[in-house]
Design a protein around this motif. Structure first.
Motif, PDB file in Angstrom:
ATOM      1  N   ARG A 118      45.253  40.773  41.340  1.00  0.00           N
ATOM      2  CA  ARG A 118      45.966  41.936  40.807  1.00  0.00           C
ATOM      3  C   ARG A 118      45.869  42.032  39.294  1.00  0.00           C
ATOM      4  O   ARG A 118      45.980  43.121  38.736  1.00  0.00           O
ATOM      5  N   THR A 119      45.668  40.926  38.614  1.00  0.00           N
ATOM      6  CA  THR A 119      45.579  40.945  37.156  1.00  0.00           C
ATOM      7  C   THR A 119      44.167  41.222  36.657  1.00  0.00           C
ATOM      8  O   THR A 119      43.978  41.377  35.460  1.00  0.00           O
ATOM      9  N   GLN A 120      43.187  41.293  37.550  1.00  0.00           N
ATOM     10  CA  GLN A 120      41.816  41.596  37.137  1.00  0.00           C
ATOM     11  C   GLN A 120      41.628  43.109  37.110  1.00  0.00           C
ATOM     12  O   GLN A 120      41.628  43.765  38.152  1.00  0.00           O
ATOM     13  N   PRO A 121      41.442  43.684  35.942  1.00  0.00           N
ATOM     14  CA  PRO A 121      41.308  45.143  35.873  1.00  0.00           C
ATOM     15  C   PRO A 121      39.986  45.666  36.423  1.00  0.00           C
ATOM     16  O   PRO A 121      39.893  46.812  36.814  1.00  0.00           O
ATOM     17  N   GLN A 122      38.957  44.835  36.510  1.00  0.00           N
ATOM     18  CA  GLN A 122      37.653  45.326  36.952  1.00  0.00           C
ATOM     19  C   GLN A 122      37.549  45.387  38.469  1.00  0.00           C
ATOM     20  O   GLN A 122      36.569  45.876  38.989  1.00  0.00           O
ATOM     21  N   ALA A 123      38.541  44.902  39.199  1.00  0.00           N
ATOM     22  CA  ALA A 123      38.453  44.886  40.654  1.00  0.00           C
ATOM     23  C   ALA A 123      39.755  45.385  41.285  1.00  0.00           C
ATOM     24  O   ALA A 123      40.446  44.630  41.953  1.00  0.00           O
ATOM     25  N   PRO A 124      40.105  46.650  41.104  1.00  0.00           N
ATOM     26  CA  PRO A 124      41.384  47.119  41.654  1.00  0.00           C
ATOM     27  C   PRO A 124      41.356  47.392  43.156  1.00  0.00           C
ATOM     28  O   PRO A 124      42.398  47.460  43.782  1.00  0.00           O
ATOM     29  N   ASP A 125      40.181  47.562  43.726  1.00  0.00           N
ATOM     30  CA  ASP A 125      40.107  47.943  45.142  1.00  0.00           C
ATOM     31  C   ASP A 125      39.564  46.807  46.023  1.00  0.00           C
ATOM     32  O   ASP A 125      38.832  47.046  46.961  1.00  0.00           O
ATOM     33  N   ARG A 126      39.957  45.588  45.744  1.00  0.00           N
ATOM     34  CA  ARG A 126      39.508  44.448  46.539  1.00  0.00           C
ATOM     35  C   ARG A 126      40.172  44.483  47.909  1.00  0.00           C
ATOM     36  O   ARG A 126      41.322  44.852  48.041  1.00  0.00           O
ATOM     37  N   ASN A 127      39.434  44.085  48.917  1.00  0.00           N
ATOM     38  CA  ASN A 127      39.970  44.020  50.258  1.00  0.00           C
ATOM     39  C   ASN A 127      40.653  42.668  50.435  1.00  0.00           C
ATOM     40  O   ASN A 127      40.007  41.622  50.455  1.00  0.00           O
ATOM     41  N   MET A 128      41.963  42.689  50.565  1.00  0.00           N
ATOM     42  CA  MET A 128      42.729  41.450  50.638  1.00  0.00           C
ATOM     43  C   MET A 128      42.454  40.677  51.932  1.00  0.00           C
ATOM     44  O   MET A 128      42.500  39.454  51.946  1.00  0.00           O
ATOM     45  N   ILE A 129      42.157  41.368  53.024  1.00  0.00           N
ATOM     46  CA  ILE A 129      41.895  40.686  54.294  1.00  0.00           C
ATOM     47  C   ILE A 129      40.578  39.908  54.216  1.00  0.00           C
ATOM     48  O   ILE A 129      40.509  38.743  54.618  1.00  0.00           O
TER      49      ILE A 129
END
Length: 86
Positions: free
Chosen positions: A45-56
């Motif tokens: 969540r703190t990485q601004p370059q990867a806001p749409d990561r798939n948590m699953i």
């Protein structure tokens, strides 16, 4: 909390040294991954370059990664036990 994953690695090493079956190491790896899920989620969540990561998928990758790490500790335990003549 920082040292819990290291304790889990020691448990995996001990399971290998005492010649327990591998499925117990898989359970330890899953428990270790569950303990790391909140830390990993906060990190993503703190990485601004990867806001749409798939948590699953990231969770599945973390479980797979922990399984590989714990298998290496398990294998080192087996290797050390056999080198010492047990």
């Amino acid at each position: 909390m920082r040292f819990v994953p290291y304790l889990a690695l020691i448990v995996s090493f001990g399971l290998g040294y005492l010649s327990y079956p591998f499925f117990l190491v898989f359970i330890v790896a899953i428990l270790s991954a569950v303990l790391l899920f909140p830390l990993r989620r906060d990190q993503l969540r703190t990485q601004p370059q990867a806001p749409d990561r798939n948590m699953i998928l990231d969770g599945a990758f973390l479980v797979f990664q922990q399984t590989l790490i714990h298998f290496v500790a398990f294998a080192l335990g087996i290797f050390l036990m056999r080198m010492m003549g047990g």
